[in-house]
Design a protein around this motif. Sequence first.
Motif, PDB file in Angstrom:
ATOM      1  N   VAL A 143      39.518  42.448  30.172  1.00  0.00           N
ATOM      2  CA  VAL A 143      38.866  42.122  28.930  1.00  0.00           C
ATOM      3  C   VAL A 143      39.702  43.082  27.903  1.00  0.00           C
ATOM      4  CG1 VAL A 143      36.993  42.729  27.047  1.00  0.00           C
ATOM      5  CG2 VAL A 143      36.576  42.290  29.696  1.00  0.00           C
ATOM      6  N   TRP A 144      40.400  42.316  26.670  1.00  0.00           N
ATOM      7  CA  TRP A 144      41.071  42.946  25.778  1.00  0.00           C
ATOM      8  C   TRP A 144      40.313  44.257  25.255  1.00  0.00           C
ATOM      9  CZ3 TRP A 144      43.797  39.419  21.925  1.00  0.00           C
ATOM     10  CH2 TRP A 144      44.702  38.309  22.866  1.00  0.00           C
ATOM     11  N   ALA A 145      40.798  45.268  25.109  1.00  0.00           N
ATOM     12  CA  ALA A 145      40.180  46.552  24.691  1.00  0.00           C
ATOM     13  C   ALA A 145      39.336  46.354  23.306  1.00  0.00           C
ATOM     14  CB  ALA A 145      41.073  47.717  24.587  1.00  0.00           C
ATOM     15  N   SER A 161      32.684  41.431  24.425  1.00  0.00           N
ATOM     16  CA  SER A 161      32.873  41.193  25.968  1.00  0.00           C
ATOM     17  C   SER A 161      32.615  42.417  26.706  1.00  0.00           C
ATOM     18  CB  SER A 161      34.307  40.733  26.153  1.00  0.00           C
ATOM     19  OG  SER A 161      34.238  39.310  25.820  1.00  0.00           O
ATOM     20  N   ILE A 162      32.983  43.430  26.040  1.00  0.00           N
ATOM     21  CA  ILE A 162      32.894  44.870  26.904  1.00  0.00           C
ATOM     22  C   ILE A 162      31.369  45.355  26.759  1.00  0.00           C
ATOM     23  CG2 ILE A 162      33.338  47.204  26.443  1.00  0.00           C
ATOM     24  CD1 ILE A 162      36.204  46.456  25.357  1.00  0.00           C
ATOM     25  N   ALA A 163      30.704  45.142  25.733  1.00  0.00           N
ATOM     26  CA  ALA A 163      29.241  45.242  25.828  1.00  0.00           C
ATOM     27  C   ALA A 163      28.555  44.518  26.942  1.00  0.00           C
ATOM     28  CB  ALA A 163      28.666  45.171  24.275  1.00  0.00           C
ATOM     29  N   LEU A 164      28.871  43.174  26.767  1.00  0.00           N
ATOM     30  CA  LEU A 164      28.217  42.202  27.873  1.00  0.00           C
ATOM     31  C   LEU A 164      28.570  42.641  29.353  1.00  0.00           C
ATOM     32  CD1 LEU A 164      26.515  39.558  27.876  1.00  0.00           C
ATOM     33  CD2 LEU A 164      28.709  38.164  28.053  1.00  0.00           C
ATOM     34  N   ALA A 165      29.546  43.114  29.492  1.00  0.00           N
ATOM     35  CA  ALA A 165      29.960  43.557  30.833  1.00  0.00           C
ATOM     36  C   ALA A 165      29.200  44.682  31.255  1.00  0.00           C
ATOM     37  CB  ALA A 165      31.589  43.831  30.859  1.00  0.00           C
ATOM     38  N   LYS A 166      28.855  45.661  30.163  1.00  0.00           N
ATOM     39  CA  LYS A 166      28.304  46.894  30.669  1.00  0.00           C
ATOM     40  C   LYS A 166      26.858  46.601  30.717  1.00  0.00           C
ATOM     41  CE  LYS A 166      31.585  49.895  28.528  1.00  0.00           C
ATOM     42  NZ  LYS A 166      31.944  51.043  27.509  1.00  0.00           N
ATOM     43  N   GLY A 203      39.431  50.569  35.296  1.00  0.00           N
ATOM     44  CA  GLY A 203      40.855  50.801  34.959  1.00  0.00           C
ATOM     45  C   GLY A 203      41.120  50.274  33.470  1.00  0.00           C
ATOM     46  N   ARG A 204      42.312  50.787  33.083  1.00  0.00           N
ATOM     47  CA  ARG A 204      42.758  50.339  31.912  1.00  0.00           C
ATOM     48  C   ARG A 204      44.315  50.246  31.848  1.00  0.00           C
ATOM     49  NH1 ARG A 204      41.063  50.930  25.824  1.00  0.00           N
ATOM     50  NH2 ARG A 204      39.091  51.239  26.912  1.00  0.00           N
ATOM     51  N   MET A 205      44.864  49.259  31.419  1.00  0.00           N
ATOM     52  CA  MET A 205      46.442  49.196  31.312  1.00  0.00           C
ATOM     53  C   MET A 205      46.711  49.107  29.876  1.00  0.00           C
ATOM     54  SD  MET A 205      47.327  46.677  34.353  1.00  0.00           S
ATOM     55  CE  MET A 205      49.010  47.093  34.533  1.00  0.00           C
ATOM     56  N   ARG A 206      47.515  50.153  29.329  1.00  0.00           N
ATOM     57  CA  ARG A 206      47.796  50.255  27.993  1.00  0.00           C
ATOM     58  C   ARG A 206      48.922  49.179  27.676  1.00  0.00           C
ATOM     59  NH1 ARG A 206      46.926  54.478  25.160  1.00  0.00           N
ATOM     60  NH2 ARG A 206      49.054  54.543  24.424  1.00  0.00           N
ATOM     61  N   THR A 264      51.592  42.958  18.191  1.00  0.00           N
ATOM     62  CA  THR A 264      50.944  44.118  18.293  1.00  0.00           C
ATOM     63  C   THR A 264      50.481  43.935  19.683  1.00  0.00           C
ATOM     64  OG1 THR A 264      49.996  43.669  16.069  1.00  0.00           O
ATOM     65  CG2 THR A 264      48.447  44.655  17.485  1.00  0.00           C
ATOM     66  N   TYR A 265      50.268  45.316  20.156  1.00  0.00           N
ATOM     67  CA  TYR A 265      50.077  45.297  21.619  1.00  0.00           C
ATOM     68  C   TYR A 265      48.540  46.015  21.797  1.00  0.00           C
ATOM     69  CZ  TYR A 265      54.885  44.701  22.680  1.00  0.00           C
ATOM     70  OH  TYR A 265      56.324  44.107  22.952  1.00  0.00           O
ATOM     71  N   VAL A 266      47.858  45.429  22.612  1.00  0.00           N
ATOM     72  CA  VAL A 266      46.465  45.796  22.972  1.00  0.00           C
ATOM     73  C   VAL A 266      46.529  46.035  24.520  1.00  0.00           C
ATOM     74  CG1 VAL A 266      44.179  44.749  22.840  1.00  0.00           C
ATOM     75  CG2 VAL A 266      45.694  43.954  21.342  1.00  0.00           C
ATOM     76  N   ASP A 267      45.458  47.219  24.777  1.00  0.00           N
ATOM     77  CA  ASP A 267      45.184  47.544  26.030  1.00  0.00           C
ATOM     78  C   ASP A 267      44.166  46.567  26.648  1.00  0.00           C
ATOM     79  OD1 ASP A 267      46.502  49.906  25.171  1.00  0.00           O
ATOM     80  OD2 ASP A 267      44.564  51.060  25.454  1.00  0.00           O
ATOM     81  N   CYS A 268      44.196  46.412  27.825  1.00  0.00           N
ATOM     82  CA  CYS A 268      43.452  45.537  28.816  1.00  0.00           C
ATOM     83  C   CYS A 268      42.474  46.583  29.598  1.00  0.00           C
ATOM     84  CB  CYS A 268      44.003  44.621  29.727  1.00  0.00           C
ATOM     85  SG  CYS A 268      44.081  42.883  29.322  1.00  0.00           S
ATOM     86  N   VAL A 269      41.163  46.269  29.582  1.00  0.00           N
ATOM     87  CA  VAL A 269      39.974  47.055  30.256  1.00  0.00           C
ATOM     88  C   VAL A 269      39.838  45.975  31.555  1.00  0.00           C
ATOM     89  CG1 VAL A 269      37.950  48.197  30.145  1.00  0.00           C
ATOM     90  CG2 VAL A 269      39.494  48.182  28.213  1.00  0.00           C
ATOM     91  N   PHE A 270      39.786  46.582  32.668  1.00  0.00           N
ATOM     92  CA  PHE A 270      39.234  46.010  33.850  1.00  0.00           C
ATOM     93  C   PHE A 270      37.910  46.503  34.328  1.00  0.00           C
ATOM     94  CE2 PHE A 270      43.742  45.856  33.716  1.00  0.00           C
ATOM     95  CZ  PHE A 270      44.251  44.634  34.184  1.00  0.00           C
TER      96      PHE A 270
END
Length: 180
Positions: free
Chosen positions: A126-128, A133-138, A146-149, A157-163
């Motif tokens: 999920v894009w950080a 989407s993050i709330a729904l996952a939780k 994990g998180r890839m910066r 514009t660079y965005v982190d991905c949350v796994f």
Amino acid sequence: MTGTINTVRMRAAQETDVPAINDIYNEAVADQVATCDLSNVPVDERRDWLARQRHPYGVWVAVDSAGVEGWVGLFPYDSKPCFHRTATFATYVRRSARGKGVGRQLRAWMIDRAREHGFHTIVNRVWATNDASIALAKRFGFVEVGRMRELVDVDGTYVDCVFFQLVLEAGEDDDDWGVG
């Protein structure tokens, strides 16, 4: 959550759903918060994509009186044999139906199908910046693993991905895998 809860009926996606599935996906492309496609996907590509989905994976739609309001797909995580009980997924909801419970119903449906089809775990990225989407996952018990910066490049514009990962109970239907 805003608005009223929208109760929808879930069913397997059909070829006639492709235009709606594609429109919903292309809304997400335009919003630039949920998909790594940076331009619209042509409907013919989406039609071919749907035709390639096979059991134990699949694509399902949420339908109400207005038509298809969202969709969820369960997909192979990796083609290597050792990942055969791991799946990934995507969930997309029409803009006008967001915040009304459609995404939650799609997610619950997909998790139930994953269990029925014998998957051990499901993962997604999920894009950080995608708070919904993050709330729904939780909400569904997915754990951030994990998180890839600065993985995603959107117009410079660079965005982190949350796994995220959800480990499921062992499924009842081992025949899906030719086991037993």
